[in-house]
Design a protein around this motif. Sequence first.
Motif, short mmCIF file in Angstrom:
data_model
loop_
_atom_site.label_atom_id
_atom_site.label_comp_id
_atom_site.label_asym_id
_atom_site.label_seq_id
_atom_site.Cartn_x
_atom_site.Cartn_y
_atom_site.Cartn_z
N ALA A 259 0.81 -1.20 0.00
CA ALA A 259 0.00 0.00 0.00
C ALA A 259 0.85 1.26 0.00
O ALA A 259 0.35 2.35 -0.18
N ALA A 260 2.16 1.14 0.24
CA ALA A 260 3.03 2.30 0.31
C ALA A 260 3.46 2.74 -1.07
O ALA A 260 3.59 1.93 -1.98
N CYS A 261 3.72 4.05 -1.21
CA CYS A 261 4.19 4.54 -2.49
C CYS A 261 5.65 4.15 -2.69
O CYS A 261 6.49 4.39 -1.82
N THR A 262 5.96 3.56 -3.83
CA THR A 262 7.30 3.04 -4.06
C THR A 262 8.17 4.11 -4.68
O THR A 262 8.48 4.08 -5.86
N PHE A 263 8.55 5.11 -3.87
CA PHE A 263 9.38 6.20 -4.36
C PHE A 263 10.87 5.85 -4.39
O PHE A 263 11.64 6.53 -5.03
N SER A 264 11.24 4.83 -3.68
CA SER A 264 12.66 4.53 -3.55
C SER A 264 13.30 4.32 -4.92
O SER A 264 12.79 3.61 -5.76
N ARG A 265 14.44 4.96 -5.12
CA ARG A 265 15.14 4.80 -6.39
C ARG A 265 15.72 3.39 -6.53
O ARG A 265 16.15 2.98 -7.59
N ASP A 266 15.70 2.64 -5.40
CA ASP A 266 16.22 1.28 -5.44
C ASP A 266 15.19 0.28 -5.98
O ASP A 266 15.53 -0.86 -6.25
N ASN A 522 9.42 11.77 -17.02
CA ASN A 522 9.39 10.99 -15.79
C ASN A 522 9.93 9.58 -16.02
O ASN A 522 10.69 9.05 -15.21
N LYS A 523 9.52 8.95 -17.14
CA LYS A 523 10.00 7.60 -17.43
C LYS A 523 11.50 7.58 -17.65
O LYS A 523 12.19 6.66 -17.20
N LEU A 524 12.01 8.59 -18.33
CA LEU A 524 13.44 8.63 -18.59
C LEU A 524 14.25 8.79 -17.31
O LEU A 524 15.30 8.15 -17.13
N ILE A 525 13.76 9.64 -16.40
CA ILE A 525 14.53 9.92 -15.19
C ILE A 525 14.38 8.82 -14.15
O ILE A 525 15.36 8.38 -13.54
N THR A 526 13.15 8.36 -13.93
CA THR A 526 12.90 7.38 -12.87
C THR A 526 12.83 5.95 -13.38
O THR A 526 12.84 5.01 -12.59
N GLN A 527 12.72 5.79 -14.71
CA GLN A 527 12.56 4.48 -15.35
C GLN A 527 11.32 3.74 -14.84
O GLN A 527 11.32 2.52 -14.70
N LYS A 528 10.27 4.51 -14.57
CA LYS A 528 8.98 3.93 -14.24
C LYS A 528 7.90 4.95 -14.64
O LYS A 528 8.15 6.16 -14.65
N PRO A 529 6.70 4.48 -14.98
CA PRO A 529 5.60 5.40 -15.27
C PRO A 529 5.03 5.95 -13.97
O PRO A 529 5.35 5.46 -12.87
N PHE A 530 4.14 6.95 -14.07
CA PHE A 530 3.51 7.47 -12.86
C PHE A 530 2.75 6.37 -12.13
O PHE A 530 2.75 6.32 -10.90
N THR A 531 2.10 5.49 -12.88
CA THR A 531 1.34 4.41 -12.25
C THR A 531 2.27 3.37 -11.63
O THR A 531 1.82 2.52 -10.86
N GLY A 532 3.55 3.42 -11.96
CA GLY A 532 4.50 2.46 -11.42
C GLY A 532 4.92 2.74 -10.00
O GLY A 532 5.61 1.92 -9.38
N TYR A 533 4.50 3.91 -9.44
CA TYR A 533 4.82 4.20 -8.05
C TYR A 533 3.90 3.45 -7.09
O TYR A 533 4.12 3.45 -5.89
N ASN A 534 2.82 2.85 -7.64
CA ASN A 534 1.85 2.12 -6.81
C ASN A 534 1.35 3.03 -5.68
O ASN A 534 1.30 2.64 -4.52
N TRP A 536 -1.68 6.04 -4.86
CA TRP A 536 -2.94 6.52 -5.42
C TRP A 536 -2.88 7.96 -5.91
O TRP A 536 -3.53 8.29 -6.91
N PRO A 537 -2.13 8.90 -5.27
CA PRO A 537 -2.09 10.25 -5.85
C PRO A 537 -1.50 10.25 -7.27
O PRO A 537 -1.97 10.97 -8.15
N PHE A 538 -0.48 9.43 -7.49
CA PHE A 538 0.11 9.35 -8.82
C PHE A 538 -0.81 8.61 -9.78
O PHE A 538 -0.87 8.94 -10.97
N ASP A 539 -1.52 7.60 -9.26
CA ASP A 539 -2.50 6.93 -10.11
C ASP A 539 -3.58 7.91 -10.56
O ASP A 539 -4.00 7.91 -11.71
N MET A 540 -4.05 8.74 -9.63
CA MET A 540 -5.07 9.74 -9.98
C MET A 540 -4.51 10.76 -10.97
O MET A 540 -5.23 11.21 -11.87
N LEU A 541 -3.24 11.13 -10.78
CA LEU A 541 -2.62 12.06 -11.72
C LEU A 541 -2.60 11.47 -13.12
O LEU A 541 -2.87 12.16 -14.11
N ASP A 542 -2.32 10.16 -13.20
CA ASP A 542 -2.28 9.51 -14.50
C ASP A 542 -3.67 9.34 -15.09
O ASP A 542 -3.88 9.57 -16.29
N ILE A 543 -4.65 9.00 -14.26
CA ILE A 543 -6.00 8.73 -14.76
C ILE A 543 -6.76 10.02 -15.03
O ILE A 543 -7.44 10.16 -16.07
#
Length: 971
Positions: A259-266, A522-534, A536-543
């Motif tokens: 349920a946590a946002c996966t912001f970690s660059r790892d 965002n994809k180039l810098i983080t190598q993940k889409p907004f929805t890839g952070y798992n 909900w705020p980013f999911d809403m931003l994408d949707i």
Amino acid sequence: MSIASILIQPQRIERAKPVAENDASLITDLLRLLIRLFSNPQQGEQILKILESSLDDILTGFQARLVDKGDAVKTRLDKLLKPVIDAFTELGNDLQVDSAQDIETLVKEKLLTINNILASLNLDQIRHVCQEAFALLEDDLEITPDFIDQQISLLLTTLIEKLQTATFTASDSEQRQNLLELASLLRRINRRKQIVFKFPKFNVEQIAQTLYDMLRRSGITEVAEKMDCATKNIFKLSELAKQVKLAVSGFSSQDAGAAACTFSRDTRYLWYTSWLLKDAYRDIPLFEPDDIKHVSFITDLQQQNDAPARYLRAQLFADERTLVDALNSSEMSDELKVAVVSMLNRVIQQENLSSIDEFNVVHQTEDTSDLGNDFIDSRERIRLNRMILEDHYSGLNQLARGAGRFWPWLWENTFKGDEHAHIDADKKHVYLGDKILHSSNEDIDWTSMPVFNPAFSGRGYHHYNFGVVSGEFLDAWAFHSSWGNDALIGFGHLLPWIQGEVPDHYLPSLFNSIYDLGHCTNKLITQKPFTGYNCWPFDMLDILGRPLLVFLGSLQHRHDDAIFWNKFLFWLTVILGDAIRTMSPNLYLATLPQAAREITLSFMTLLNHPNDWGSSHNTAFTGGPLNHHKGQGIEDPIFILFSLWLVSEMKREHYTHPFAPGDVPERVWLLWLLGGTGMGLLAGFTANVVTAFISWVEDWKLLGFTLLKGIKSILLQFWPLMYAYWEGDTDEGRFNPLGGTEFSGYPDKSQTSSPYLLPYAPGGSVYMGQGNTGFFSHNPPSNSIGSTNPATAQTYAYDFSMDQGVEILASRPGTIDAFRETSPNDQDTAAGWNFIRIRHDLMDDGSGNLVPLNPDGTGNAQPDPVHDQREGGTVTFTYAVYGHGRQNGVTDAFGGTTPAVGDQVRQGQPIMLTGDTGVSFHNHLHMHILPETAAGNSDISVAIPFVFEDVDGNGVCKKLQYYVSTNTRRP
């Protein structure tokens, strides 16, 4: 489909009864009945099962041809597909690279190659592919139009028989009545089919020309060079992104659970896995951490009071067991839930629990037992295992079962977005959305997790193979093609602004471009889409981000003086037009690169099926890897191509919308319903043959499913693609909606300047929602052409969306022939509209004086030989009709003095105020040109082609575009 065009209705006077009223009513009744049936999940499911079983006989016929003609098919497809297969096989052999940089470079090179191939498509290439495809169907497999026609009849007959049989087992009288009614309607349709419908012939030249015309209309020739340049330049963003990544430290928070946002660059986002399993919440019912709903389950694992608990505890890793044993309260931490769910998902993805001795004590519910009896065939091992655990432990959240699965399925397929896969920061868990797909007590190699591990390839398990193309390359391909497509689509959104197609309405293009380029960055810098952070705020931003931006942009072009309802309806047409441009800013830049991504990922996945390509073909799929199920990227383009073929079989004079069923000619309804069914069978069969050939495996159950999917796709795509293909198509101005002699085409303003200017003042732009051959009303069926009481054939007409009370300027000088201004404002009525009609018999002598048009030796006016032509090129005087004016709008435009018939009008002189009278959706100006009869009156039977001097290109206004006038206002 241009809903914007649908919503603007020009005048339609004294409509005759529909030509095919009975047949239209039959189709309407069928659609209403199906909606009623499918609004009830149980009845809808029953109808689907009857349809699926009815396809069995159809499947047998197609299967027999594949079995009998297998060698011929292989030979033909070798010619078509073997070079592509060899290229990807060679690519796989060359992928012995150690660095991510080498893979990235290779991906970029291949994407540029694909873009160049797309840019160089021509009619000869398309014709060759069509010839080979139809030779495969007609010559090799003996799939002829007559055969498809027979299959349509067989399907209808079988459906009718099974519906009648089902009535005897129906549970209530309403259900029996619905089934009988459906059988009766299908029987009537089948009888009508025998009389008036035949499946279209295989016309290779027509189909090749259709596909080529669609590419040409997409602007491919205009933007191919820009796209090639853009493709090369956008990869420079990758280098810039690498520098930005070095400068950005990234977030350091660790994953605390699903349920946590996966912001970690790892954390690592798994691009290929996300693409492969994007709809896996339907297919893989894994546990989520929140499915541990009560601490009693953890307590059972601690105390080991029964055999199942002892078995499950033994499956815990040491660190997981430590967390379980440490629990001494009713509060479960996220870390504990993740540990326990990781174990549960490992268990249900491996052995069949019903065959393990420790689980013999579980009392299975009826649903579980029923699934256990056939789970091998339905490949639902994971669901069965989970249900066994749910039956035994009340502390686990229970999946929906039986008919109750319908609503979760509806939610997942309609509203819920794709699920995304990532490896968490500690490299011990792979998440698929909120589900833990895989866990390990060592650092995870994602390519070895069960979903990609042949060791778990038993029946019932979803397993995909890596063979020809490696997993790391597929992941890199999925990543680079994703951000590259975002960049191309962002560029595509900028084109309308750069090219001046949306003057005064550039914000939607700008906002969409920012949105897509933001995703790309965002994809180039983080190598993940907004929805890839798992998160909900980013999911809403994408949707919601894009809809919000489109909404805000649409407010740039709005009405201020109309009544509220008219303001809203006009805004609705604008935002729907913006939505259409958003979905496809340019067919070439937005649609084809995305299609290329889906095709290549599907192609490589199919090629990775573990059969030895070229060896003996499997005769049946008996379990194992499901690579051959991932052919959608190839199937969808095939479905679209066959849909376009079906749409091209329409006649131009039959083009209209389906929302007034009485307007739709019988042939169109039958072409959609019966032709769509037959074309769906043909498209599904073709798609299955192609994907089976690439993966080198035959799966007869998958063939049946693909046939059904083909029918669904063709029926759903027919009307939108009909709009895309026929809207605005007048055969370059030659089409005569009344039949008979054609027009000579649009007047050539390069030969002599057009006397027409746009009918409003310079300054702001005006939105045109519907033009020539318009979907809603500028077409023969809507005008009742062929009936006993038709309206004017308004094929050549324009609808300019304008605010209330705006001055309409004369597009061309002339003499007032007639006008009306008594109809009340803002009332949708067929009693009549307010209009003014002007005869074009005057011109400006260059000094500001009006003189007879092209006077002859006696000083009498003569028509313009280029711009005043009716059918067959006959030169005639013409009349401009300006409609939907305000009440008293003509008098008000003339300064309060009512003009008289015969009064002279200058070009640019105000002649009427815009309104919303007659049959009209909202305030707008409708304009068309009429020829003159031999008796010297306006011929109200047909509008003729005309062009504007101040419209770029050939002078023809196009749908959903914005136009700026150069028509100077004159007193």
